[in-house]
Design an enzyme around this catalytic site. Structure first.
Site, PDB file in Angstrom:
ATOM      1  N   PHE A  82      14.120   4.720  10.617  1.00  0.00           N
ATOM      2  CA  PHE A  82      12.550   4.292  10.196  1.00  0.00           C
ATOM      3  C   PHE A  82      11.777   5.354  10.014  1.00  0.00           C
ATOM      4  CE2 PHE A  82       8.576   1.814  10.209  1.00  0.00           C
ATOM      5  CZ  PHE A  82       9.036   0.853   9.519  1.00  0.00           C
ATOM      6  N   ASP A 124      15.071  -0.932   1.247  1.00  0.00           N
ATOM      7  CA  ASP A 124      15.618  -1.285   2.277  1.00  0.00           C
ATOM      8  C   ASP A 124      16.505  -2.141   1.947  1.00  0.00           C
ATOM      9  OD1 ASP A 124      15.975  -0.687   5.094  1.00  0.00           O
ATOM     10  OD2 ASP A 124      14.658  -2.411   5.401  1.00  0.00           O
ATOM     11  N   ASP A 144       4.154   3.505   6.512  1.00  0.00           N
ATOM     12  CA  ASP A 144       3.544   2.826   7.784  1.00  0.00           C
ATOM     13  C   ASP A 144       4.407   2.600   8.790  1.00  0.00           C
ATOM     14  OD1 ASP A 144       3.870   0.373   6.446  1.00  0.00           O
ATOM     15  OD2 ASP A 144       2.419  -0.382   8.220  1.00  0.00           O
ATOM     16  N   LYS A 170      17.439   3.476   1.102  1.00  0.00           N
ATOM     17  CA  LYS A 170      18.193   3.572   2.405  1.00  0.00           C
ATOM     18  C   LYS A 170      19.316   2.614   1.608  1.00  0.00           C
ATOM     19  CE  LYS A 170      14.823   3.143   5.918  1.00  0.00           C
ATOM     20  NZ  LYS A 170      14.367   2.162   6.963  1.00  0.00           N
ATOM     21  N   GLU A 200       8.071   2.350  -6.273  1.00  0.00           N
ATOM     22  CA  GLU A 200       8.075   2.058  -4.930  1.00  0.00           C
ATOM     23  C   GLU A 200       8.306   3.195  -4.107  1.00  0.00           C
ATOM     24  OE1 GLU A 200       7.465  -0.126  -2.582  1.00  0.00           O
ATOM     25  OE2 GLU A 200       9.192  -1.755  -2.435  1.00  0.00           O
ATOM     26  N   ASP A 201       7.908   2.733  -2.641  1.00  0.00           N
ATOM     27  CA  ASP A 201       7.888   3.938  -1.575  1.00  0.00           C
ATOM     28  C   ASP A 201       9.442   4.031  -1.089  1.00  0.00           C
ATOM     29  OD1 ASP A 201       7.623   1.349  -0.494  1.00  0.00           O
ATOM     30  OD2 ASP A 201       6.145   2.035   1.330  1.00  0.00           O
ATOM     31  N   LYS A 244       0.860  -1.125   0.131  1.00  0.00           N
ATOM     32  CA  LYS A 244      -0.087  -0.028  -0.033  1.00  0.00           C
ATOM     33  C   LYS A 244       0.957   1.448   0.008  1.00  0.00           C
ATOM     34  CE  LYS A 244      -3.146  -2.435   3.059  1.00  0.00           C
ATOM     35  NZ  LYS A 244      -2.938  -2.812   4.533  1.00  0.00           N
ATOM     36  N   GLY A 245       1.986   1.125   0.303  1.00  0.00           N
ATOM     37  CA  GLY A 245       3.024   2.260   0.758  1.00  0.00           C
ATOM     38  C   GLY A 245       3.105   3.357  -0.466  1.00  0.00           C
TER      39      GLY A 245
HETATM   40  P1  IMP Z   1      13.076  -4.403   1.573  1.00  0.00           P
HETATM   41  O1  IMP Z   1      12.411  -5.623   1.036  1.00  0.00           O
HETATM   42  O2  IMP Z   1      13.790  -4.628   2.638  1.00  0.00           O
HETATM   43  O3  IMP Z   1      13.669  -3.466   0.569  1.00  0.00           O
HETATM   44  O4  IMP Z   1      11.758  -3.606   2.217  1.00  0.00           O
HETATM   45  C1  IMP Z   1      10.969  -2.917   1.444  1.00  0.00           C
HETATM   46  C2  IMP Z   1       9.596  -2.437   2.087  1.00  0.00           C
HETATM   47  O5  IMP Z   1       9.924  -2.668   3.500  1.00  0.00           O
HETATM   48  C3  IMP Z   1       9.168  -1.067   1.526  1.00  0.00           C
HETATM   49  O6  IMP Z   1       8.442  -1.184   0.597  1.00  0.00           O
HETATM   50  C4  IMP Z   1       8.326  -0.945   3.042  1.00  0.00           C
HETATM   51  O7  IMP Z   1       7.167  -1.307   3.009  1.00  0.00           O
HETATM   52  C5  IMP Z   1       9.193  -1.320   4.307  1.00  0.00           C
HETATM   53  N1  IMP Z   1       9.936  -0.605   4.829  1.00  0.00           N
HETATM   54  C6  IMP Z   1      11.359  -0.491   4.905  1.00  0.00           C
HETATM   55  N2  IMP Z   1      11.997   0.566   5.593  1.00  0.00           N
HETATM   56  C7  IMP Z   1      10.939   1.217   5.979  1.00  0.00           C
HETATM   57  C8  IMP Z   1      10.629   2.451   6.516  1.00  0.00           C
HETATM   58  O8  IMP Z   1      11.775   3.110   7.202  1.00  0.00           O
HETATM   59  N3  IMP Z   1       9.492   2.781   7.000  1.00  0.00           N
HETATM   60  C9  IMP Z   1       8.311   1.950   6.578  1.00  0.00           C
HETATM   61  N4  IMP Z   1       8.231   0.963   5.959  1.00  0.00           N
HETATM   62  C10 IMP Z   1       9.687   0.634   5.512  1.00  0.00           C
HETATM   63 MG    MG Z   2       6.390  -1.129   0.179  1.00  0.00          MG
END
Ligand code: IMP
Ligand code: MG
Length: 177
Positions: free
Chosen positions: A150, A101, A157, A129, A97-98, A41-42
Site C-alpha cells: 500500500f 489495483d 492517500d 500493481k 490514473e494514479d 483526487k489521487g
Molecule cells: P482498483 O479499482 O482496485 O484498481 O483501485 C484503484 C483505486 O484504489 C486507485 O485509484 C486508488 O484510489 C486506490 N488504491 C489502490 N491501491 C492503492 C494504494 O496502494 N494506495 C493508495 N490508494 C490505492
Molecule cells: Mg484513484
C-alpha cells in the site's frame, strides 16, 4: 497505531519517468490535441506533472469515482461521484490514473467513457500493481509497475492523508507500546 512511511520512489525518479512518458505521448499524438481526464483526487499531482511536459495542445477535465472507503481494502463497488464537465465526443481522450489495483475502477470507467464516442480513448497510469488485477484492463502508458504494497504520496492517500508527500512511499502500521 503508528503509521510509518518509507520512501519507495523519489520525486526525482518520478519526474524523470513522467518526462519519458510525456515525450512518448507527445510523439504518439503529434498533430492532434489531447484531452486529459484526471480521476480525482489521487491523480491530480500526476496529471499536473504530465500535462506540463506534453508538447501537443492539451485540454483537461475531471471526474471522480469511488471504490475505496477509508481503508486499504477495496469495497469492490464503483460509484460515479462527479461526472466530467464537457462531452468527450470526437476528442482524443487519455484517462490519467494514479494507481491501478484490482482494475475495477478503470474497467467501469473506461466502459462508461467509451460509450460517449471519443475519437480515441487511452489509459495512462503513474503506478500499476499487476499482481492484484481482478478485472482485466488494457494500460497504454505506465510509469511504474510496483509490488503489492500500500503506497501513499504524489496524490495517493491513506484515509485522505499523505497526498501532499512529494514522493511515493510505502506505509506500514505498528501497535503503540
Ligand atoms: P482498483 O479499482 O482496485 O484498481 O483501485 C484503484 C483505486 O484504489 C486507485 O485509484 C486508488 O484510489 C486506490 N488504491 C489502490 N491501491 C492503492 C494504494 O496502494 N494506495 C493508495 N490508494 C490505492
Ligand atoms: Mg484513484
Amino acid at each position: 497505531m503508528t503509521e510509518k512511511v518509507r520512501i519507495f520512489l523519489t520525486e526525482e525518479e518520478i519526474n524523470e519517468r513522467i518526462s519519458e512518458v510525456a515525450a512518448k505521448i507527445s510523439e504518439d499524438y503529434a498533430g492532434k490535441e489531447v484531452h486529459l481526464i484526471c480521476i480525482l483526487k489521487g491523480s491530480i499531482f500526476f496529471t499536473c506533472e504530465l500535462a506540463k511536459r506534453l508538447t501537443v495542445p492539451v485540454t483537461m477535465d475531471f471526474i471522480s469515482v469511488s471504490s475505496y472507503g477509508n481503508d486499504t481494502k477495496s469495497s469492490g463497488v464503483v460509484r460515479l461521484v462527479k461526472d466530467l464537465d464537457e462531452p468527450i465526443e470526437g476528442k482524443h481522450a487519455i484517462v490519467v490514473e494514479d494507481i491501478i489495483d484490482s482494475g475495477r475502477t478503470l474497467s467501469y470507467l473506461l466502459d462508461n467513457l467509451s460509450r460517449r464516442h471519443p475519437a480515441s480513448l487511452r489509459l495512462c497510469t503513474l503506478l500499476d500493481k499487476p499482481e492484484r488485477r481482478v478485472k482485466p484492463v488494457e494500460v497504454d502508458y505506465t510509469c511504474f509497475n510496483i509490488p503489492d504494497e500500500f503506497v501513499v504520496g504524489f496524490g495517493l492517500d491513506y484515509a485522505q492523508k499523505y497526498r501532499n508527500l512529494p514522493f511515493v512511499g510505502i506505509i506500514s502500521f505498528s501497535e503503540d507500546e
